[in-house]
Design a protein around this motif. Structure first.
Motif, PDB file in Angstrom:
ATOM      1  N   LEU A   8      35.201  28.108  37.764  1.00 47.21           N
ATOM      2  CA  LEU A   8      35.858  26.809  37.732  1.00 47.21           C
ATOM      3  C   LEU A   8      36.417  26.383  39.090  1.00 47.21           C
ATOM      4  N   GLU A   9      36.904  27.323  39.890  1.00 48.23           N
ATOM      5  CA  GLU A   9      37.528  26.941  41.157  1.00 48.23           C
ATOM      6  C   GLU A   9      36.574  26.221  42.118  1.00 48.23           C
ATOM      7  N   PRO A  10      35.330  26.654  42.297  1.00 48.46           N
ATOM      8  CA  PRO A  10      34.422  25.862  43.142  1.00 48.46           C
ATOM      9  C   PRO A  10      34.179  24.459  42.614  1.00 48.46           C
ATOM     10  N   ILE A  11      34.179  24.302  41.293  1.00 46.47           N
ATOM     11  CA  ILE A  11      34.025  22.973  40.699  1.00 46.47           C
ATOM     12  C   ILE A  11      35.236  22.113  41.038  1.00 46.47           C
ATOM     13  N   ALA A  12      36.430  22.702  40.932  1.00 44.15           N
ATOM     14  CA  ALA A  12      37.652  21.972  41.258  1.00 44.15           C
ATOM     15  C   ALA A  12      37.692  21.599  42.735  1.00 44.15           C
ATOM     16  N   ASP A  13      37.156  22.454  43.583  1.00 45.51           N
ATOM     17  CA  ASP A  13      37.122  22.164  45.017  1.00 45.51           C
ATOM     18  C   ASP A  13      36.210  20.977  45.306  1.00 45.51           C
ATOM     19  N   ARG A  14      35.053  20.944  44.656  1.00 48.31           N
ATOM     20  CA  ARG A  14      34.137  19.803  44.840  1.00 48.31           C
ATOM     21  C   ARG A  14      34.736  18.511  44.318  1.00 48.31           C
TER      22      ARG A  14
END
Length: 243
Positions: A8-14
């Motif tokens: 989830l964190e890479p998605i939140a970063d994008r």
């Protein structure tokens, strides 16, 4: 709902894109104007491309060159290496601003009074500036970040007496929808407007079968209660480490 923060964190970063971005292996460096901590911090989500101490040196040099504070965003279950906090503590860093990542089903309710658009409109500037205590620079940075949310995105605004009163945005990435920028003008708080905006945003994402996530400061009890009443539950937390 069991959530893997490394997914989830890479998605939140994008979903909340900084103006300038770089990487050191699995470490992500985000820089804007220094106000929003998420878009002005290093996200160490994977192993760096060099020794950890050398990587910290490189991160510090990168932020210093841009005149920005030194910040690392350490996420439970997703920080690499796992003992990074120990390395930072030795350098004089301390943790602050614990933030919860809450998740839930995208089960919203359409609201005919909530106006939806694919780009933020002028109403956002007024509410963001008011909620930032008149800090125009803070509001501007966040508005610019909102405008960079990749499509498909939705922006919601609810007017009261002809004036913008509450707003929010969502970023859709595959099966996930992130909720961002939830704001209510000071004079219209505690009227249930944030709930209506949230419902309208989630209703937009519901046809995609998306799961929703959002970030809220651990000390913001009213917001946490609102999200829990809407079916959100805490999945994990993160903290900023600053020097």
């Amino acid at each position: 709902m069991k959530i893997d923060p490394t997914v989830l964190e890479p998605i939140a970063d994008r979903a909340w894109p900084a103006r300038e971005r770089s990487t050191l292996g699995g470490w992500r460096l985000n820089a804007s104007d220094g106000w929003s901590m998420r878009s002005n911090a290093c996200w160490p989500l994977g192993k760096p491309d060099r020794d950890v101490e050398a990587a910290i040196d490189a991160v510090e040099a990168w932020f210093i060159a841009r005149g920005l504070p030194l910040r690392f965003k350490l996420t439970d279950g997703a920080t690499a290496p796992e003992d990074l906090a120990r390395h930072l503590s030795r350098r004089g860093y301390t943790d602050c601003k614990e933030t919860l990542v809450m998740v839930g089903e995208a089960q919203g309710r359409a609201d005919p009074v909530v106006a939806l658009s694919t780009v933020p409109n002028a109403s956002f500037e007024a509410v963001f500036t008011a909620s930032a205590g008149g800090n125009i620079e803070d509001a501007r940075e966040r508005l610019e970040t909102l405008a960079r949310i990749p499509a498909p995105a939705r922006f919601a605004c609810l007017d009261m007496d002809g004036q913008p009163a509450a707003l929010g945005a969502c970023a859709i990435d595959g099966r996930w929808v992130g909720v961002f920028g939830m704001r209510t003008a000071p004079e219209h708080r505690r009227k249930g407007l944030a709930r209506r905006v949230l419902g309208a945003l989630l209703a937009e994402a519901k046809p995609l079968g998306a799961c929703a996530y959002l970030q809220v400061e651990a000390g913001n009890a009213p917001a946490i209660a609102l999200y829990e009443n809407e079916g959100f539950r805490t999945a994990y937390a993160y903290r900023y480490w600053v020097r």
